[in-house]
Motif scaffolding. Structure first.
Motif, PDB file in Angstrom:
ATOM      1  N   UNK A  48       0.821  -1.204   0.000  1.00  0.00           N
ATOM      2  CA  UNK A  48       0.000   0.000   0.000  1.00  0.00           C
ATOM      3  C   UNK A  48       0.858   1.259   0.000  1.00  0.00           C
ATOM      4  N   UNK A  49       2.025   1.206   0.641  1.00  0.00           N
ATOM      5  CA  UNK A  49       2.936   2.356   0.606  1.00  0.00           C
ATOM      6  C   UNK A  49       3.425   2.624  -0.818  1.00  0.00           C
ATOM      7  N   UNK A 133       9.557   5.177   5.533  1.00  0.00           N
ATOM      8  CA  UNK A 133      10.509   5.732   6.489  1.00  0.00           C
ATOM      9  C   UNK A 133       9.933   6.946   7.211  1.00  0.00           C
ATOM     10  N   UNK A 134       9.185   7.776   6.486  1.00  0.00           N
ATOM     11  CA  UNK A 134       8.561   8.925   7.132  1.00  0.00           C
ATOM     12  C   UNK A 134       7.516   8.492   8.152  1.00  0.00           C
ATOM     13  N   UNK A 135       6.716   7.500   7.791  1.00  0.00           N
ATOM     14  CA  UNK A 135       5.715   6.992   8.724  1.00  0.00           C
ATOM     15  C   UNK A 135       6.362   6.351   9.943  1.00  0.00           C
ATOM     16  N   UNK A 136       7.453   5.618   9.733  1.00  0.00           N
ATOM     17  CA  UNK A 136       8.163   5.008  10.848  1.00  0.00           C
ATOM     18  C   UNK A 136       8.765   6.059  11.770  1.00  0.00           C
ATOM     19  N   UNK A 141       8.390   9.025  17.064  1.00  0.00           N
ATOM     20  CA  UNK A 141       8.292  10.276  17.833  1.00  0.00           C
ATOM     21  C   UNK A 141       7.137  10.250  18.829  1.00  0.00           C
ATOM     22  N   UNK A 142       6.124   9.439  18.581  1.00  0.00           N
ATOM     23  CA  UNK A 142       4.960   9.396  19.469  1.00  0.00           C
ATOM     24  C   UNK A 142       5.111   8.395  20.609  1.00  0.00           C
ATOM     25  N   UNK A 143       6.170   7.581  20.598  1.00  0.00           N
ATOM     26  CA  UNK A 143       6.350   6.569  21.636  1.00  0.00           C
ATOM     27  C   UNK A 143       6.859   7.197  22.924  1.00  0.00           C
ATOM     28  N   UNK A 144       6.522   6.564  24.037  1.00  0.00           N
ATOM     29  CA  UNK A 144       6.921   7.078  25.345  1.00  0.00           C
ATOM     30  C   UNK A 144       8.380   6.721  25.636  1.00  0.00           C
TER      31      UNK A 144
END
Length: 254
Positions: A48-49, A133-136, A141-144
């Protein structure tokens, strides 16, 4: 009496810990068994990417060019066979020249359309890898902070670098080759049945054997590949921690 009570309590604690460990092992084994194979879902997300969204139009264009080019490739043996029949049956030079020109046209169609199809697939692969890579990166960045404390550095580095390189290789070569192989096999099979269905059936008898051998090799290679990725993660972690530690020590010495 007190010593006996203490030893009894220790034995009870050991039995409880052993029971807890056994229960946890059973749960892990049960979860490992109950875990479904999500390879198809992962493959769909990866494709899909590359082919989803605005890239779907270019993907179908490259697919159409690839199919038409394969038709030209499959027509080459037929045209060269007609040329040989012309020579064998004592045909004229004009007839031989005509079949030769047809063969050249088919070869030009195959080479030209295959070139443009490869360029389209290569561009789609590059953009798909950039999206992945951008999505990863955005997801990381959103992980604690607790996630980075629990996960080894080497495993994270392996996921970000080594796994994305494997996906890049899949985008750049595997997708185009799989599409080409599927349509080429289908078209050749159709031509074989049109020419002589008895010989086609005899030739396809080896296909089940090849499928079984491929499944056996896949069952052996997949765990080995997973183990290799884990070893590379451990090596990356050791390298990251060791080199970073040396830099810190050297800077403190200065």
């Amino acid at each position: 009496m007190t010593a006996n009570n203490a030893s009894a309590n220790n034995a009870s604690a050991n039995n409880a810990s052993a029971t807890t460990t056994t229960t946890e092992d059973v749960k892990e084994q049960t979860s490992a068994v109950d875990k479904k194979d999500d390879s198809a879902q992962v493959l769909s997300r990866l494709l899909d990417y590359m082919t989803g969204g605005d890239a779907s139009g270019r993907f179908y264009l490259g697919l159409a060019l690839r199919i038409i080019g394969l038709l030209g490739l499959i027509a080459l043996p037929t045209l060269t066979g007609q040329a040989l029949n012309t020579v064998t049956n004592g045909g004229t030079v004009a007839e031989l020249t005509r079949w030769f020109i047809y063969a050249l046209i088919a070869a030009a169609i195959y080479l030209g359309l295959s070139f443009f199809a490869e360029r389209i697939f290569a561009d789609l692969a590059t953009k798909g890898l950039f999206k992945l890579q951008t999505s990863l990166f955005n997801h990381i960045q959103t992980l604690s902070l607790s996630f980075f404390d629990r996960q080894p550095v080497g495993q994270l580095m392996s996921r970000v670098s080594n796994d994305t390189e494997a996906v890049a290789l899949f985008y750049e070569s595997a997708v185009a080759q799989i599409i080409r192989a599927i349509f080429q096999v289908l078209l050749i099979t159709i031509v074989m049945f049109l020419v002589n269905w008895q010989l086609a059936v005899a030739a396809l008898l080896v296909v089940p054997v090849m499928v079984i051998l491929t499944m056996i090799i896949q069952r052996i290679s997949t765990p080995a590949f997973v183990k290799m990725q884990e070893s590379m993660g451990d090596l990356s972690g050791f390298q990251e921690e060791t080199i970073s530690g040396h830099k810190v020590i050297i800077s403190n010495r200065q």
